[in-house]
Design a protein around this motif. Sequence first.
Motif, PDB file in Angstrom:
ATOM      1  N   GLY A  12       0.878  -1.181   0.000  1.00  0.00           N
ATOM      2  CA  GLY A  12       0.000   0.000   0.000  1.00  0.00           C
ATOM      3  C   GLY A  12       0.909   1.222   0.000  1.00  0.00           C
ATOM      4  N   THR A  13       0.959   1.927  -1.151  1.00  0.00           N
ATOM      5  CA  THR A  13       1.890   3.059  -1.270  1.00  0.00           C
ATOM      6  C   THR A  13       1.092   4.360  -1.342  1.00  0.00           C
ATOM      7  OG1 THR A  13       3.339   1.510  -2.402  1.00  0.00           O
ATOM      8  CG2 THR A  13       3.983   3.798  -2.526  1.00  0.00           C
ATOM      9  N   ASP A  37      -2.044   0.065  -7.707  1.00  0.00           N
ATOM     10  CA  ASP A  37      -2.287   1.176  -8.621  1.00  0.00           C
ATOM     11  C   ASP A  37      -1.036   1.421  -9.476  1.00  0.00           C
ATOM     12  OD1 ASP A  37      -2.643   3.640  -9.829  1.00  0.00           O
ATOM     13  OD2 ASP A  37      -3.722   4.491  -8.111  1.00  0.00           O
ATOM     14  N   LYS A  40       0.068   5.016 -10.132  1.00  0.00           N
ATOM     15  CA  LYS A  40       0.724   5.617  -8.971  1.00  0.00           C
ATOM     16  C   LYS A  40       2.191   5.177  -8.895  1.00  0.00           C
ATOM     17  CE  LYS A  40      -1.620   6.281  -5.018  1.00  0.00           C
ATOM     18  NZ  LYS A  40      -2.288   6.008  -3.728  1.00  0.00           N
ATOM     19  N   CYS A  88       0.012  -1.061   4.894  1.00  0.00           N
ATOM     20  CA  CYS A  88      -0.418   0.353   4.944  1.00  0.00           C
ATOM     21  C   CYS A  88      -1.622   0.496   4.017  1.00  0.00           C
ATOM     22  CB  CYS A  88       0.718   1.270   4.524  1.00  0.00           C
ATOM     23  SG  CYS A  88       2.178   1.115   5.568  1.00  0.00           S
ATOM     24  N   PRO A  90      -5.821   0.744   2.879  1.00  0.00           N
ATOM     25  CA  PRO A  90      -6.970   1.579   3.275  1.00  0.00           C
ATOM     26  C   PRO A  90      -7.947   0.809   4.151  1.00  0.00           C
ATOM     27  CG  PRO A  90      -7.134   0.918   0.958  1.00  0.00           C
ATOM     28  CD  PRO A  90      -5.803   0.427   1.445  1.00  0.00           C
ATOM     29  N   ALA A 103      -9.371  -4.956   2.329  1.00  0.00           N
ATOM     30  CA  ALA A 103      -8.081  -4.863   1.606  1.00  0.00           C
ATOM     31  C   ALA A 103      -7.007  -5.629   2.389  1.00  0.00           C
ATOM     32  CB  ALA A 103      -7.679  -3.405   1.433  1.00  0.00           C
ATOM     33  N   LEU A 106      -7.570  -9.391   1.958  1.00  0.00           N
ATOM     34  CA  LEU A 106      -7.170  -9.813   0.622  1.00  0.00           C
ATOM     35  C   LEU A 106      -5.646  -9.954   0.533  1.00  0.00           C
ATOM     36  CD1 LEU A 106      -8.142 -10.173  -2.408  1.00  0.00           C
ATOM     37  CD2 LEU A 106      -7.443  -7.783  -2.705  1.00  0.00           C
ATOM     38  N   VAL A 107      -4.926  -8.949   1.006  1.00  0.00           N
ATOM     39  CA  VAL A 107      -3.464  -8.979   0.901  1.00  0.00           C
ATOM     40  C   VAL A 107      -2.898 -10.122   1.753  1.00  0.00           C
ATOM     41  CG1 VAL A 107      -1.350  -7.719   1.529  1.00  0.00           C
ATOM     42  CG2 VAL A 107      -3.167  -6.557   0.247  1.00  0.00           C
ATOM     43  N   LYS A 124       0.157  -1.222  10.001  1.00  0.00           N
ATOM     44  CA  LYS A 124       0.138   0.221  10.274  1.00  0.00           C
ATOM     45  C   LYS A 124      -1.234   0.822  10.012  1.00  0.00           C
ATOM     46  CE  LYS A 124       4.393   2.514  10.432  1.00  0.00           C
ATOM     47  NZ  LYS A 124       4.061   2.730  11.823  1.00  0.00           N
ATOM     48  N   SER A 125      -2.107   0.070   9.325  1.00  0.00           N
ATOM     49  CA  SER A 125      -3.439   0.603   9.053  1.00  0.00           C
ATOM     50  C   SER A 125      -4.197   0.736  10.368  1.00  0.00           C
ATOM     51  CB  SER A 125      -4.216  -0.353   8.141  1.00  0.00           C
ATOM     52  OG  SER A 125      -3.578  -0.457   6.899  1.00  0.00           O
ATOM     53  N   GLU A 151      -0.044   4.031  13.162  1.00  0.00           N
ATOM     54  CA  GLU A 151       0.698   5.206  12.701  1.00  0.00           C
ATOM     55  C   GLU A 151       0.009   6.477  13.193  1.00  0.00           C
ATOM     56  OE1 GLU A 151       3.688   5.579  11.239  1.00  0.00           O
ATOM     57  OE2 GLU A 151       3.183   7.662  11.632  1.00  0.00           O
ATOM     58  N   LEU A 153       1.227   9.718  12.218  1.00  0.00           N
ATOM     59  CA  LEU A 153       1.661  10.909  11.478  1.00  0.00           C
ATOM     60  C   LEU A 153       0.465  11.803  11.157  1.00  0.00           C
ATOM     61  CD1 LEU A 153       0.776  10.646   8.230  1.00  0.00           C
ATOM     62  CD2 LEU A 153       2.656   9.045   8.198  1.00  0.00           C
ATOM     63  N   LYS A 204      -4.775   3.840  19.012  1.00  0.00           N
ATOM     64  CA  LYS A 204      -4.939   4.655  17.805  1.00  0.00           C
ATOM     65  C   LYS A 204      -6.342   5.282  17.759  1.00  0.00           C
ATOM     66  CE  LYS A 204      -4.446   6.484  13.840  1.00  0.00           C
ATOM     67  NZ  LYS A 204      -3.611   7.660  13.619  1.00  0.00           N
ATOM     68  N   CYS A 260      -8.898  10.725   8.455  1.00  0.00           N
ATOM     69  CA  CYS A 260      -8.876   9.854   9.641  1.00  0.00           C
ATOM     70  C   CYS A 260      -9.958  10.147  10.681  1.00  0.00           C
ATOM     71  CB  CYS A 260      -7.511   9.914  10.298  1.00  0.00           C
ATOM     72  SG  CYS A 260      -6.220   9.177   9.289  1.00  0.00           S
TER      73      CYS A 260
END
Length: 428
Positions: A12-13, A37, A40, A88, A90, A103, A106-107, A124-125, A151, A153, A204, A260
Amino acid sequence: MSQTQHKIAVVGTGYVGLTSGACLAHLGHLVTCVDVDETKIKSISSGVMPIYEEGLAELVAGGQSSGNLGFTTSLEEAVRDAEFVFLCLPTPPGADGMADISAIRLVVMQLRGLLRPGTIIVNKSTVPVNSTYMVQELINEPSVDVVSNPEFLREGSAVHDFLHPDRIVVGCTNPIAGERVGALYFGTRSPVLVTDPVSAESIKYMANAFLAMKISFVNQAAEYCDSVGADVIEVMKGLSFDPRIGQTFLNPGPGWGGSCFPKDTKALVVSATESGSPMTLIEEAINANLMHIDHITRLITRAAESSRASEPRICLLGLTFKANTDDTRESPALAIHQRLVEHFTNVVVYDPLAKVPESHIFNRVDSLVDAIRDADVVAILTEWSEFAELQPDLVASHMRGDTIIDGRYLLNKQDFAAAGLSVISIGR
Ligand code: NAD
């Protein structure tokens, strides 16, 4: 002591993945970022960032030229030999308001059989409680540990926040895996809190809910100050000396938004209700935010209706939910714009950087001066520094009307009054 280099895959970028990947490479690790993507990945590989964050393009370029950072669309290639796989991905709101973790599911299914023994999956999600256990079960590989590493940030200062975090939170069942994840951040010199996965996941949500509640409080306080004739800026300054309250996040504004707070507060409310311990304070913070957005929309509407123009021209300054980002996800400015165009035909917008969803139709201009030209009402919705630097004479000479709704408390009322302009802020 220097940082030991580790091989990391970042799946996930997007906002978090790209920032994390670039920063982890900067900290000395060997990082491959992967995304579904293709456009991207192509664009990042050629030096064009999909988001605006100060210092990000430079870090990505540095990582690419040192060979520490690479990009791909192949999950298999990214995770080959990886010691750590960061998720990372969504987690948008599902139909019931709870975070949709499809997501991630799936990954993780795709990762089965691809990981070498001993790999650590680092999530990190922002995910509902128990997701770490769910991933551990789904990967179904005893030698692979799953660690929660939420995360914190902030958009607008993402690179700085990643490299100088207030804290690193690590939730794990295997303390050795937790310690190894904490050690990846060696170069940031930040305190590491190692705890259990459910507590890490909760930290979080609680952090975002608390911050959203704090802004809702300040915005309601602004409305109260308006009613009783107090100055909300003075009141908040008075509060800020109390270390129990703290000095930050006491700025009134047009309401909270972003990618968020809205989704995370909703998810927490659903989770809390389901758990049998409803967090009614957070429900109220969400309601207060919606009412505040209505309140500021009404202020702009009233100002426009009381102008002498038959088709008042309204100028909105700012579309992003905060300054220094191009992100408009869940921005109060978008909601305010949407409501205004339902009543007025002449609404013009200006934002120096905003990336707007294609579904929204804007009359957007490229310069601040073009935006305020002939405006009957100007409303400031984002705290971009160029709005704070607006000169009263310049504004007075370009506007047709004389009312500015300063939703970000940037302007000096007296200076603008001297130029014949009336600056209105809730609670001032
Ligand atoms: P984003 O939408 O910017 O990025 C997600 C990326 O994942 C996208 O590039 C998308 O193409 C990619 N993706 C989707 N499915 C994929 C798949 N199957 N394989 C590979 N890539 C895939 O999202 P974001 O803002 O980076 O948020 C990611 C997570 O981090 C969310 O849970 C969010 O709540 C959390 N978070 C976000 C922020 C923030 O400020 N944006 C801060 C802290 C935490």
